[in-house]
Design a protein around this motif. Structure first.
Motif, PDB file in Angstrom:
ATOM      1  N   VAL A   1       0.733   5.428   3.626  1.00 25.95           N
ATOM      2  CA  VAL A   1       0.797   5.178   5.066  1.00 25.95           C
ATOM      3  C   VAL A   1       1.993   5.934   5.654  1.00 25.95           C
ATOM      4  CG1 VAL A   1      -0.301   2.923   4.908  1.00 25.95           C
ATOM      5  CG2 VAL A   1       2.173   3.073   4.770  1.00 25.95           C
ATOM      6  N   ALA A   2       1.843   6.336   6.907  1.00 27.19           N
ATOM      7  CA  ALA A   2       2.926   7.021   7.621  1.00 27.19           C
ATOM      8  C   ALA A   2       3.770   5.974   8.338  1.00 27.19           C
ATOM      9  CB  ALA A   2       2.351   8.018   8.620  1.00 27.19           C
ATOM     10  N   THR A   3       5.059   5.932   8.034  1.00 24.55           N
ATOM     11  CA  THR A   3       5.959   4.962   8.661  1.00 24.55           C
ATOM     12  C   THR A   3       6.740   5.629   9.789  1.00 24.55           C
ATOM     13  OG1 THR A   3       7.783   5.466   7.165  1.00 24.55           O
ATOM     14  CG2 THR A   3       6.214   3.772   6.448  1.00 24.55           C
ATOM     15  N   PRO A   4       7.199   4.849  10.785  1.00 20.64           N
ATOM     16  CA  PRO A   4       7.981   5.433  11.888  1.00 20.64           C
ATOM     17  C   PRO A   4       9.249   6.131  11.419  1.00 20.64           C
ATOM     18  CG  PRO A   4       7.249   3.227  12.455  1.00 20.64           C
ATOM     19  CD  PRO A   4       6.915   3.421  11.014  1.00 20.64           C
ATOM     20  N   SER A   5       9.835   5.627  10.318  1.00 22.77           N
ATOM     21  CA  SER A   5      11.078   6.229   9.828  1.00 22.77           C
ATOM     22  C   SER A   5      10.835   7.506   9.037  1.00 22.77           C
ATOM     23  CB  SER A   5      11.815   5.231   8.937  1.00 22.77           C
ATOM     24  OG  SER A   5      11.086   5.033   7.726  1.00 22.77           O
ATOM     25  N   GLY A   6       9.605   7.730   8.645  1.00 22.64           N
ATOM     26  CA  GLY A   6       9.297   8.862   7.794  1.00 22.64           C
ATOM     27  C   GLY A   6       9.473   8.584   6.321  1.00 22.64           C
ATOM     28  N   ARG A   7       9.950   7.386   5.963  1.00 27.35           N
ATOM     29  CA  ARG A   7      10.120   7.029   4.558  1.00 27.35           C
ATOM     30  C   ARG A   7       8.754   6.852   3.904  1.00 27.35           C
ATOM     31  NH1 ARG A   7      13.321   1.616   2.971  1.00 27.35           N
ATOM     32  NH2 ARG A   7      11.477   0.713   3.964  1.00 27.35           N
ATOM     33  N   PRO A   8       8.516   7.424   2.744  1.00 25.38           N
ATOM     34  CA  PRO A   8       7.216   7.283   2.092  1.00 25.38           C
ATOM     35  C   PRO A   8       6.901   5.815   1.796  1.00 25.38           C
ATOM     36  CG  PRO A   8       8.514   9.011   1.038  1.00 25.38           C
ATOM     37  CD  PRO A   8       9.436   8.279   1.970  1.00 25.38           C
ATOM     38  N   ALA A   9       5.630   5.448   1.912  1.00 28.27           N
ATOM     39  CA  ALA A   9       5.207   4.086   1.594  1.00 28.27           C
ATOM     40  C   ALA A   9       3.738   4.088   1.202  1.00 28.27           C
ATOM     41  CB  ALA A   9       5.444   3.155   2.781  1.00 28.27           C
ATOM     42  N   LYS A  10       3.410   3.174   0.298  1.00 26.22           N
ATOM     43  CA  LYS A  10       2.020   2.959  -0.100  1.00 26.22           C
ATOM     44  C   LYS A  10       1.757   1.452  -0.059  1.00 26.22           C
ATOM     45  CE  LYS A  10       1.628   6.996  -3.161  1.00 26.22           C
ATOM     46  NZ  LYS A  10       3.004   7.507  -2.953  1.00 26.22           N
ATOM     47  N   VAL A  11       0.495   1.098   0.196  1.00 30.66           N
ATOM     48  CA  VAL A  11       0.094  -0.312   0.322  1.00 30.66           C
ATOM     49  C   VAL A  11      -1.171  -0.531  -0.495  1.00 30.66           C
ATOM     50  CG1 VAL A  11      -0.668  -2.110   1.919  1.00 30.66           C
ATOM     51  CG2 VAL A  11       1.090  -0.496   2.638  1.00 30.66           C
ATOM     52  N   ARG A  12      -1.268  -1.710  -1.122  1.00 30.39           N
ATOM     53  CA  ARG A  12      -2.493  -2.073  -1.832  1.00 30.39           C
ATOM     54  C   ARG A  12      -2.852  -3.536  -1.577  1.00 30.39           C
ATOM     55  NH1 ARG A  12      -4.261  -1.838  -8.326  1.00 30.39           N
ATOM     56  NH2 ARG A  12      -6.413  -2.477  -7.898  1.00 30.39           N
ATOM     57  N   ALA A  13      -4.143  -3.792  -1.447  1.00 30.26           N
ATOM     58  CA  ALA A  13      -4.667  -5.158  -1.416  1.00 30.26           C
ATOM     59  C   ALA A  13      -4.857  -5.591  -2.864  1.00 30.26           C
ATOM     60  CB  ALA A  13      -5.980  -5.206  -0.651  1.00 30.26           C
ATOM     61  N   PHE A  14      -3.869  -6.323  -3.400  1.00 30.52           N
ATOM     62  CA  PHE A  14      -3.816  -6.575  -4.835  1.00 30.52           C
ATOM     63  C   PHE A  14      -4.574  -7.857  -5.198  1.00 30.52           C
ATOM     64  CE2 PHE A  14      -1.891  -6.973  -9.020  1.00 30.52           C
ATOM     65  CZ  PHE A  14      -1.854  -5.639  -9.409  1.00 30.52           C
ATOM     66  N   PRO A  15      -5.262  -7.866  -6.352  1.00 32.26           N
ATOM     67  CA  PRO A  15      -6.018  -9.056  -6.753  1.00 32.26           C
ATOM     68  C   PRO A  15      -5.118 -10.285  -6.921  1.00 32.26           C
ATOM     69  CG  PRO A  15      -6.630  -7.165  -8.100  1.00 32.26           C
ATOM     70  CD  PRO A  15      -5.417  -6.757  -7.311  1.00 32.26           C
ATOM     71  N   CYS A  16      -5.675 -11.432  -6.560  1.00 23.94           N
ATOM     72  CA  CYS A  16      -4.959 -12.711  -6.651  1.00 23.94           C
ATOM     73  C   CYS A  16      -5.626 -13.633  -7.662  1.00 23.94           C
ATOM     74  CB  CYS A  16      -4.964 -13.405  -5.286  1.00 23.94           C
ATOM     75  SG  CYS A  16      -3.617 -12.929  -4.206  1.00 23.94           S
ATOM     76  N   ARG A  17      -4.901 -14.707  -7.970  1.00 18.98           N
ATOM     77  CA  ARG A  17      -5.418 -15.800  -8.799  1.00 18.98           C
ATOM     78  C   ARG A  17      -5.660 -16.982  -7.862  1.00 18.98           C
ATOM     79  NH1 ARG A  17      -3.533 -14.671 -14.230  1.00 18.98           N
ATOM     80  NH2 ARG A  17      -2.625 -12.583 -14.174  1.00 18.98           N
ATOM     81  N   LEU A  18      -6.947 -17.327  -7.694  1.00 15.43           N
ATOM     82  CA  LEU A  18      -7.310 -18.314  -6.686  1.00 15.43           C
ATOM     83  C   LEU A  18      -8.006 -19.522  -7.305  1.00 15.43           C
ATOM     84  CD1 LEU A  18      -8.768 -16.014  -3.864  1.00 15.43           C
ATOM     85  CD2 LEU A  18      -6.408 -16.669  -4.268  1.00 15.43           C
ATOM     86  N   LEU A  19      -7.613 -20.702  -6.839  1.00 14.69           N
ATOM     87  CA  LEU A  19      -8.287 -21.948  -7.188  1.00 14.69           C
ATOM     88  C   LEU A  19      -9.027 -22.431  -5.945  1.00 14.69           C
ATOM     89  CD1 LEU A  19      -6.730 -24.890  -9.197  1.00 14.69           C
ATOM     90  CD2 LEU A  19      -8.414 -25.251  -7.420  1.00 14.69           C
TER      91      LEU A  19
END
Length: 468
Positions: free
Chosen positions: A142-160
């Motif tokens: 993702v492109a951030t306003p500061s220009g700092r590199p960043a990545k995002v993931r929808a990570f699997p959860c453990r759900l009851l």
């Protein structure tokens, strides 16, 4: 023959046997017995340690591509449609025997389960609720306003999941959402719907034996609120989130265990209403169509669904409103795909309330009887009791805007007639707490859109950043 010599028919007296599923494997066996006649049942002995997935090992399906998971779910739907093993038919018969719903409604509900595993619907869900498959399969830059590199993931959860028992579709949706988000999932079976979830998970295993997605699901029953079980399971070292459906006691029971590291995703108990404008009386055709739509919305899952309309607010003269009430009552008892024509007697407490209203005809009028074929109460203020069993309270109002004072955060769906009136009402309804505004007759939920004010898939994952 003496009375002592008469023995009971074991086929009649034997409790129903409930199956568990542990990490994709169906478990049978006679353990604890629950319930009372005619709804006694036994479950396999509960091995709590087998129902959790140890950390820090990743979930089995964490690295399985979403497209492969969708293919598997589509095939599981075909397995449910064919039902060559007879597992779904057996689950359906057991649900009929439990007696919560009439046979015709149970049969239609189970017959529809396989059709829920629809490729287009699942892809729509991912796009709307997550933002794309790439967020589930890996890290999006993702492109951030500061220009700092960043990545995002929808990570699997453990759900009851503490699922609701008012429809087998709840179990199907839980499995679909859980598989798409790649987590591990323990489903606590509800006492009034013990059989659909194990059959659906078994279909995953039949579609692809030993597949990581199938190994990601378990389903078991224990008595709700059993601290000996729940104090062991409801822990952040085992699960990230509790997904709770149901009434106030279910939500409060889950809240006892919520704390740092263990989040609650609550599908709270809700009620729904209808708002019908005076345009309904423009013609007999309009009145007929609105009465049909109003009856559909009032009888979804025999009025057991949160989306079922129990209060219908309507503009017009009393004489015109009474015409609507008469037509609505005639249609409430008709069978539909999502409701039954088989009558079930109205609960005694509601009958007693309505009997008292019949004596006050200056303020109330009643259509229908107590056998369960539909009953309508017309009033100038909403009745004090909670309508159920195909009972609808039609409330006369000067303006539909006057009905907004009856809307709050427990109001899930508002059906509006005609559709053009939604635009003038929806902001005020949303401000009052309503979560869905639909055209009258369209209360059946659409997957991929918000449910109870949030996107379920978005909450079924943990959003993780990689920055810098």
């Amino acid at each position: 023959m003496t009375p002592e010599a008469i023995t009971a028919d074991p086929a009649v007296d034997a409790p129903m046997r409930v199956r568990h599923v542990v990490k994709g494997q169906v478990i049978e066996g006679d353990g604890p017995e629950y319930g009372r006649d005619p709804n006694r049942f036994t479950t396999p002995p509960l091995d709590v340690s087998a129902l959790v997935w140890p950390r820090p090992a990743p979930s089995p399906a964490a690295d399985v591509p979403v497209d492969e998971i969708i293919d598997l779910l589509v095939e599981a739907g075909e397995v449910l449609k064919r039902d060559r093993s007879g597992a779904l038919a057996e689950a359906m018969e057991r649900s009929v025997a439990a007696g919560f719903y009439p046979r015709d409604l149970v049969e239609r509900s189970f017959a529809y389960l396989g059709h829920m595993f629809n490729r287009a619907s699942m892809e729509f869900m991912i796009e709307q609720e997550i933002g794309g498959k790439d967020l589930l399969d890996g890290w999006r830059e993702v492109a951030t306003p500061s220009g700092r590199p960043a990545k995002v993931r929808a990570f699997p959860c453990r759900l009851l999941h503490v699922i609701a028992g008012n429809s087998p579709g709840v179990a199907a949706n839980t499995v679909i959402r859980g598989a798409l988000t790649k987590g591990v999932h323990l489903l606590k079976l509800p006492s009034n719907e013990l059989f659909s979830a194990p059959a659906i998970i078994a279909a995953l295993s039949e579609a692809a034996p030993g597949h990581p997605v199938a190994k990601s699901f378990s389903a078991a029953y224990w008595r709700g609120g059993d601290e000996a079980v729940e104090s062991m399971l409801f822990r952040p070292q085992y699960f990230d989130k509790i997904v709770a459906w149901g009434g106030e006691s279910t939500i409060k029971g889950a809240l006892k265990y919520v704390g740092p590291g263990l989040e609650l995703v609550a599908f709270d108990p809700k009620t729904s209403i209808s708002m019908i404008g005076r345009e309904v009386f423009a013609s007999d055709e309009a009145l007929e169509a609105a009465a049909e739509a109003g009856a559909h919305d009032a009888t979804l899952m025999n009025q057991q669904a949160c989306t079922s309309s129990r209060y219908q607010f309507i503009e017009g003269s009393i004489a015109d409103i009474d015409r609507y009430c008469a037509r609505l009552q005639a249609k409430l008892g008709e069978g539909r795909r999502s409701s039954s024509a088989e009558p079930r007697p109205i609960p005694r407490n509601i009958r007693d309330e309505v009997e008292g209203l019949r004596d006050m005809e200056e303020f109330y009028r009643v259509w229908g009887g107590y056998e369960g074929r539909g009953l309508v109460v017309r009033s100038e203020e909403a009745v004090d009791f909670y309508p159920e069993g195909k009972v609808v309270n039609v409330v006369a109002v000067e303006r539909l805007e006057d009905a907004i004072r009856h809307v709050n955060v427990a109001t899930q769906t508002v059906g509006v007639y005609p559709a053009e009136r939604k635009a003038t009402l929806r902001n005020a309804l949303a401000s009052a707490g309503a979560q869905r505004i639909v055209t009258l007759g369209a209360v059946s939920p659409e997957v991929g859109l918000p449910h109870d004010g949030f996107y379920p898939l978005h909450r079924f994952v943990r959003w993780v950043n990689d920055e810098g």
